[in-house]
Structures are given as structure tokens and as C-alpha cells.
Design an enzyme around this catalytic site. Structure first.
Site: not given
Length: 393
Positions: A39, A127, A223
Site C-alpha cells: 500500500g 519480520c 509497524c
């Protein structure tokens, strides 16, 4: 000389920042490539470049965090809408997948454990290895993909015939630090279309292509915390354990609200008022002592902010491990210029790294990343820091 190369994809011939003497790695034209669409503008342009290069591509949007944890701070809903808009503009399919359970188990639990132990972890590095290039890459393969492409500013090249990771050409955006813990197998199926590009060129391409993300603000910080105050987030998971703030000489200067809220080198938020006999220099966190719950602080560029040696464990190497005694470039935090250093092995899974000059605010829990020129070797988790003079008789 070994230099870096990314997937050699160009759009309107963007000007490369660094020339490469290496034959670029090119995925076969009949490859099917999944693009991790976050995004944001970077992944949007990565997809655009691959599409225009003639590859069969599709997008994947992965969700790692539940909105119920976020109290309105998480932007996942906005991000997925932008991802859909980008994929519609490009005319490519978008798949969405939820890895919340995997992220909580393999990244977030580690994050909490490290903060609970008084350390400062980097969940974004974990991650990449545990979720993005593991779970998402596996999902991509199930959908028929041969490669997973992301919007990282890094370059894939080769070293002695094997895939290797190199710095992105834009020194201001190089993200190889965050990819330093991925495995060689994960790198083998990875592709980084933005590796030779500058951020300004990426935004220009996005705008000219009519992508809704062209002027979207870059995400910063961790995040799942978003824009909320960091202390407010941690307070949801830890009970405050106030304690003493003391100088290295043991002089009391204030109270802290819990060691997990502070990190080495921190200046803001200490709340130390005027101290009789003290200078006007700012106060910094020098160290944390979980054993007696004390926060050690000092003023100005205190000598205890600087160390020339660290110990690292949980080591991971993309190609061969570093050689003892050889000079490498080392980073103890993102965007730090490479610092000349040498490695000393302390066993199969522990190294001591000796820097030519003392480094500021080396922080246990963060990652040491080593480089041989532009090539990223890998690294490990910082366990401790010291000065060589301290161990000399």
C-alpha cells in the site's frame, strides 16, 4: 571487483546512482512473480516495473496485525485500499492473506520478551525472515510464483556463483540492513526491482503512471505501534516498575517509570530537572541494570556512551561467514555509515567485533550487520558491549 545488481528493470531509463561491473541477474522471462504490495509507493512501483518488463505478476497484501490491538492507530485498512487501487490501475490480480497468528507467535512474542528483559529488539528484521520471505513467499509459491519481489532498496547479485545481497544504490534509502537475517534459500527466490533507483525517481514514476500512492508518506517506526506514543503501547503489556535513575558514580538524579521504556543513548523523556552542581548539558541513558532496576544516566557525550567492542550471537550468514582478523564494515543501527571493524570468533555462534573507533550507543537486542564492500554478509544480535582497554591488565 564484486559489485551489486538487482533485477535489471527500467522504466523510462531512470539514471542509475551507481554503475555495476557485474552482469545483472535477470529472472527468466517466463517467470511468474508475486509482488508484496504494502500500500506504499515503493511496492507499487516495483509492481509497475515488473509488469512493464513483461513478467507475469500478481500482488499479495499481507495483514500481520489485528485492528483490535491498535485502538485506531493501525493503517491496515487504508493500506489495503491503496493496494487494491494500485493493482486495479496496473491491471494485475491482488490476493490478501492474514498472517496475524504467525506474526504474533514468531515476531511479537520475541519483541515483548526482549523489552521485558531490558533490551531493544528490531522486529522489522525478524519480520522479513519469519513472515515476509517465509510465510508470504510460501503462499506465493502455492499461487504458482517463481519469485517474490518487494519494494526494498537493496540489490541481488552473485558471489562465487551463489545469490548474494548487496546495498541499494541510493545510500540514503539502502535497506540491506533489514534483510540481513534472511536465509540463502529465501534470497534465491527474491527480487528487488528498486535496487538501482533513487527514491525521488520512484515517486516520479508513480506520479507519471497515475498511482494513488505517488505522494503517500513513508511509514516509519515499528509497524504495529503506528503513530501512538511508544510508552502508551508498551503499557498495554507491561506493569510499570519504577526505579532509581543514577549516575555512574551512584548519585541519585531521579526516578524512572520502568526500564522497558528507555533505550541506550536516549535523551528525550528522562524528566531530570535541575541538579545542584550539574552542568547544563543534556542527560542521556548510558546503561540499564535489570538486576537492581536502575537506569544509569550521564550528561553530554559521556565516555560510557562509547564502546569499541561488542559480542553478537544468533548469527546468520548469506554466503560465507566473516574471516577472523579481516577488516569489514559494520553497522549497529540502520543508516549508520559502515564502521571499520574486525571479527574474532568465540565459538560456532558467537563473535566479538572490534571497531577501529568507539561507537556511540551500541544497544543489546539490536542487530550487528557486516559488509564486505557493498555485499551484505549477514550478522547477529548484539548481546553486550565493552572496551578493549577494560580487559587489559
Amino acid at each position: 571487483m564484486q559489485t551489486a545488481a538487482s533485477c535489471p528493470i527500467r522504466y523510462n531509463a531512470p539514471i542509475p546512482i551507481q554503475e555495476s561491473a557485474m552482469t545483472p541477474y535477470t529472472p527468466p522471462k517466463d517467470s511468474k512473480i508475486a509482488v508484496g504490495i504494502s500500500g506504499g509507493v515503493d511496492s507499487s512501483v516495483a509492481a509497475l516495473l515488473l509488469r512493464d518488463a513483461g513478467y507475469d505478476i500478481f500482488g499479495i497484501f499481507m495483514k500481520n496485525w489485528e485492528e483490535t490491538y491498535s485502538s485506531g492507530y493501525c493503517s491496515a485498512e487504508e493500506d489495503v485500499e491503496d493496494a487494491r487501487d494500485v493493482c486495479e490501475t496496473l491491471g494485475i490480480p491482488l490476493h490478501t492473506v492474514n498472517f496475524t497468528a504467525e506474526y504474533h507467535e514468531r515476531v511479537f512474542r520475541h519483541f515483548l520478551a526482549e523489552y521485558g528483559a531490558g533490551r531493544t529488539p528490531n522486529p522489522d528484521i525478524l519480520c522479513n525472515r519469519e513472515i515476509k520471505f517465509a510465510e508470504m513467499a510460501h503462499y506465493a509459491r502455492e499461487l504458482g510464483a517463481d519469485y517474490l519481489a518487494t519494494g526494498h532498496y537493496a540489490r541481488r547479485g552473485s558471489h562465487h556463483g551463489a545469490p548474494a545481497l548487496y546495498k541499494g544504490a541510493d545510500n540514503n534509502k539502502d535497506q540491506s540492513y533489514f534483510l540481513s537475517q534472511i536465509t540463502p534459500a529465501q534470497l534465491e527466490s527474491a527480487c528487488f526491482p528498486l535496487g538501482d533507483m533513487a527514491k525521488s525517481e520512484v515517486r516520479r514514476i508513480a506520479e507519471s503512471a497515475g498511482l494513488v500512492t505517488y505522494d503517500k508518506k513513508d511509514s516509519t517506526g515499528i509497524c504495529f505501534i503506528g503513530e501512538r506514543p511508544f510508552r502508551d503501547f508498551l503499557a498495554n503489556y507491561f506493569e510499570n516498575k519504577p526505579g532509581k535513575m543514577i549516575t555512574p558514580q551512584g548519585v541519585w538524579v531521579g526516578e524512572h517509570i520502568g526500564l522497558m521504556y528507555y533505550t541506550i543513548g536516549q535523551r528525550q523523556g528522562l524528566g531530570i530537572g535541575g541538579i545542584a552542581g550539574a552542568s547544563e548539558e543534556p542527560w542521556y541513558v548510558l546503561d540499564k541494570n535489570p538486576a537492581d532496576n536502575t537506569l544509569i544516566v550521564g550528561q553530554g557525550e559521556h565516555p560510557l556512551l562509547y564502546h569499541d567492542t561488542l559480542t553478537a550471537r544468533q548469527l546468520a550468514w548469506l554466503n560465507e561467514p566473516p574471516e577472523a582478523g579481516r577488516s569489514y564494515g559494520g553497522k549497529t543501527r540502520y543508516r549508520q555509515p559502515d564502521q571499520p571493524c574486525r571479527v574474532e570468533w568465540q565459538g560456532d555462534d558467537e563473535i566479538s567485533v572490534h571497531f577501529e573507533t568507539p561507537q556511540r550507543a551500541i544497544t543489546p537486542g539490536q542487530y550487528l550487520v557486516l559488509y564486505d564492500g557493498e555485499r551484505c554478509l549477514g550478522g547477529g544480535v548484539i548481546e553486550a558491549r565493552s572496551n578493549r582497554a577494560e580487559s587489559q591488565p
